[in-house]
Design a protein around this motif. Structure first.
Motif, PDB file in Angstrom:
ATOM      1  N   UNK A  51     -33.812 -47.344  12.084  1.00 26.92           N
ATOM      2  CA  UNK A  51     -33.413 -48.618  12.702  1.00 26.92           C
ATOM      3  C   UNK A  51     -32.690 -48.467  14.041  1.00 26.92           C
ATOM      4  N   UNK A  52     -32.224 -47.256  14.355  1.00 27.09           N
ATOM      5  CA  UNK A  52     -31.315 -47.035  15.496  1.00 27.09           C
ATOM      6  C   UNK A  52     -31.707 -47.798  16.759  1.00 27.09           C
ATOM      7  N   UNK A  53     -32.987 -47.711  17.114  1.00 25.25           N
ATOM      8  CA  UNK A  53     -33.419 -48.240  18.414  1.00 25.25           C
ATOM      9  C   UNK A  53     -33.526 -49.773  18.426  1.00 25.25           C
ATOM     10  N   UNK A  63     -38.050 -54.586  30.708  1.00 29.19           N
ATOM     11  CA  UNK A  63     -38.995 -54.280  31.790  1.00 29.19           C
ATOM     12  C   UNK A  63     -39.674 -52.923  31.664  1.00 29.19           C
ATOM     13  N   UNK A  64     -39.009 -51.972  31.042  1.00 23.56           N
ATOM     14  CA  UNK A  64     -39.596 -50.630  30.944  1.00 23.56           C
ATOM     15  C   UNK A  64     -39.242 -49.983  29.617  1.00 23.56           C
ATOM     16  N   UNK A  65     -39.886 -48.845  29.374  1.00 22.89           N
ATOM     17  CA  UNK A  65     -39.644 -48.143  28.112  1.00 22.89           C
ATOM     18  C   UNK A  65     -38.864 -46.869  28.375  1.00 22.89           C
ATOM     19  N   UNK A  66     -37.984 -46.527  27.441  1.00 24.05           N
ATOM     20  CA  UNK A  66     -37.264 -45.263  27.541  1.00 24.05           C
ATOM     21  C   UNK A  66     -37.945 -44.198  26.703  1.00 24.05           C
ATOM     22  N   UNK A  67     -37.218 -43.174  26.327  1.00 25.93           N
ATOM     23  CA  UNK A  67     -37.782 -42.030  25.601  1.00 25.93           C
ATOM     24  C   UNK A  67     -38.487 -42.470  24.318  1.00 25.93           C
ATOM     25  N   UNK A  68     -37.880 -43.405  23.603  1.00 26.17           N
ATOM     26  CA  UNK A  68     -38.431 -43.776  22.288  1.00 26.17           C
ATOM     27  C   UNK A  68     -39.704 -44.613  22.392  1.00 26.17           C
ATOM     28  N   UNK A  69     -39.905 -45.253  23.516  1.00 27.05           N
ATOM     29  CA  UNK A  69     -41.113 -46.075  23.685  1.00 27.05           C
ATOM     30  C   UNK A  69     -40.954 -47.510  23.212  1.00 27.05           C
ATOM     31  N   UNK A  70     -39.756 -47.867  22.717  1.00 30.58           N
ATOM     32  CA  UNK A  70     -39.574 -49.244  22.217  1.00 30.58           C
ATOM     33  C   UNK A  70     -39.263 -50.197  23.360  1.00 30.58           C
ATOM     34  N   UNK A  71     -39.703 -51.443  23.214  1.00 30.15           N
ATOM     35  CA  UNK A  71     -39.376 -52.478  24.196  1.00 30.15           C
ATOM     36  C   UNK A  71     -38.206 -53.309  23.641  1.00 30.15           C
ATOM     37  N   UNK A 128     -28.874 -44.722  21.786  1.00 26.76           N
ATOM     38  CA  UNK A 128     -28.917 -43.421  21.110  1.00 26.76           C
ATOM     39  C   UNK A 128     -28.558 -42.316  22.105  1.00 26.76           C
ATOM     40  N   UNK A 129     -28.380 -41.090  21.631  1.00 29.90           N
ATOM     41  CA  UNK A 129     -27.927 -40.012  22.533  1.00 29.90           C
ATOM     42  C   UNK A 129     -28.910 -39.656  23.656  1.00 29.90           C
ATOM     43  N   UNK A 130     -30.094 -40.217  23.655  1.00 32.22           N
ATOM     44  CA  UNK A 130     -30.991 -39.996  24.816  1.00 32.22           C
ATOM     45  C   UNK A 130     -30.422 -40.690  26.049  1.00 32.22           C
ATOM     46  N   UNK A 131     -29.644 -41.768  25.805  1.00 33.53           N
ATOM     47  CA  UNK A 131     -28.965 -42.491  26.896  1.00 33.53           C
ATOM     48  C   UNK A 131     -29.866 -42.737  28.112  1.00 33.53           C
ATOM     49  N   UNK A 138     -30.786 -59.767  25.002  1.00 34.86           N
ATOM     50  CA  UNK A 138     -29.654 -59.024  24.450  1.00 34.86           C
ATOM     51  C   UNK A 138     -29.146 -58.007  25.460  1.00 34.86           C
ATOM     52  N   UNK A 139     -27.861 -58.105  25.766  1.00 38.95           N
ATOM     53  CA  UNK A 139     -27.290 -57.307  26.858  1.00 38.95           C
ATOM     54  C   UNK A 139     -27.501 -55.801  26.677  1.00 38.95           C
ATOM     55  N   UNK A 140     -27.296 -55.315  25.446  1.00 39.72           N
ATOM     56  CA  UNK A 140     -27.374 -53.866  25.216  1.00 39.72           C
ATOM     57  C   UNK A 140     -28.746 -53.287  25.540  1.00 39.72           C
ATOM     58  N   UNK A 141     -29.772 -54.153  25.491  1.00 41.24           N
ATOM     59  CA  UNK A 141     -31.136 -53.677  25.761  1.00 41.24           C
ATOM     60  C   UNK A 141     -31.434 -53.644  27.262  1.00 41.24           C
ATOM     61  N   UNK A 142     -30.548 -54.255  28.063  1.00 43.86           N
ATOM     62  CA  UNK A 142     -30.791 -54.309  29.519  1.00 43.86           C
ATOM     63  C   UNK A 142     -30.409 -52.997  30.198  1.00 43.86           C
ATOM     64  N   UNK A 143     -29.593 -52.189  29.513  1.00 41.96           N
ATOM     65  CA  UNK A 143     -29.286 -50.842  30.017  1.00 41.96           C
ATOM     66  C   UNK A 143     -29.070 -50.011  28.749  1.00 41.96           C
ATOM     67  N   UNK A 144     -30.164 -49.476  28.215  1.00 38.90           N
ATOM     68  CA  UNK A 144     -30.131 -48.974  26.840  1.00 38.90           C
ATOM     69  C   UNK A 144     -29.445 -47.609  26.702  1.00 38.90           C
ATOM     70  N   UNK A 145     -28.343 -47.634  25.944  1.00 36.27           N
ATOM     71  CA  UNK A 145     -27.643 -46.398  25.570  1.00 36.27           C
ATOM     72  C   UNK A 145     -27.441 -46.403  24.061  1.00 36.27           C
TER      73      UNK A 145
END
Ligand code: SF4
Length: 295
Positions: free
Chosen positions: A106-108, A20-28, A10-13, A1-8
């Motif tokens: 559900x946001x993430x 490949x990696x996890x952002x602030x929320x920790x979700x893959x 939520x406002x953590x952006x 899913x394209x949106x997950x390849x450069x995750x924005x």
């Protein structure tokens, strides 16, 4: 899913590639679910007699120090599932006679949830979909749920951004959340109820924090001035101290006097459509215990 390849989402952006990696929320890139069940302790217009079909998603984009579900939200307890399994869960809850599907944080996972709902909503899935959120949302993410969500169940946590910074490690909470709530209202409009059950509309939850009744009053005043009785406000007393919370002032329950003070304020300014809680709901851990009264 394209949106997950450069995750924005939520406002953590974070901009991370969640494959490949996890952002602030920790979700893959995989949907992770902690728990699903018929839940009887949401607001009565959601729980009804048979329960709300609640799906608790793991991880969260806020880090509330006092979160009662830290095991799920901060520690990521849960199981990775496929989109197909998520679809099965929704349909299983419907088969068990849930009044609605209640997506908790559900946001993430919006791209995956939206893709499942697009397939089945209005076809195999005929019960309302509830989006249960902290309101720390990007508008674009909410727009992806337009037409897929019937009921928004949104928190408005802080009027004072300093509290958001201190207790939930987020910047600019009030403006972000109120813009998000505007978008939610644009999508679902005024409450529609049938046989005491909500079919469409927006409920905004205000959890009164110990020692912060002024903040709760300011939130209620904002909501009432902005939406009058076109939304339902749910004023909650169930704050439960958690051992991990480093702030001493949050290590107690809300007093009856504090809660009454906030309720009386709501009545004084003219709020009519609101849920209130009665009794010692703070004993109930993460399970809200709403009475059937509507103000
Ligand atoms: S959903 Fe997670 S990875 Fe994406 S921007 Fe928000 S916190 Fe970061």
């Amino acid at each position: 899913m394209e949106l997950l390849k450069e995750c924005h989402l939520c406002p953590r952006n974070c901009g991370v590639n969640r494959y490949q990696e996890k952002g602030y929320c920790g979700a893959t890139n995989k949907v992770r679910v902690a728990y699903y069940s018929l839940h009887h302790w949401e607001e009565p217009v959601l729980s009804g007699t048979r329960g709300s079909g609640t799906v608790f998603f793991s991880h969260c984009n806020l880090s509330c120090m006092y979160c009662q579900n830290q095991k799920i939200s901060l520690k990521g307890y849960g199981k990775n599932i496929s989109n197909k399994r998520l679809q099965e869960i929704f349909l299983e809850l419907q088969k068990k006679k849930a009044h609605n599907i209640n997506l908790v944080t559900p946001t993430i996972y919006v791209p995956q949830i939206a893709s499942v709902l697009r397939k089945i909503k209005g076809k195999e899935l005929t019960i309302p979909v509830v989006y249960n959120t902290s309101s720390y949302e990007n508008i674009g993410t909410l727009m992806a749920m337009r037409g897929l969500v019937d009921i928004y169940l949104a928190d408005l946590k802080y009027f004072d951004d300093e509290l958001g910074r201190k207790y939930s490690k987020c910047e600019n909470y009030f403006e972000t959340a109120t813009l998000a709530i505007d978008e939610m209202f644009r999508q679902v409009g005024k409450p529609v109820l049938r046989n005491h059950l909500m079919k469409k509309g927006l409920i905004v939850r205000v959890l009164v924090l110990p020692g912060h009744t002024l903040d709760a009053k300011q939130i209620i005043e904002y909501l009432y001035k902005t939406y009058q009785d076109d939304i339902i406000i749910s004023i909650m007393n169930q704050y439960t101290p958690v051992a991990e919370c480093p702030y001493e002032n949050l290590n107690r329950k809300l007093t009856e006097e504090e809660y009454e003070d906030v309720i009386n304020y709501a009545l004084t300014i003219g709020v009519q459509k609101a849920f209130i809680q009665e009794g010692d709901t703070a004993e109930e851990s993460f399970i809200p215990d709403f009475d059937k009264r509507i103000l």
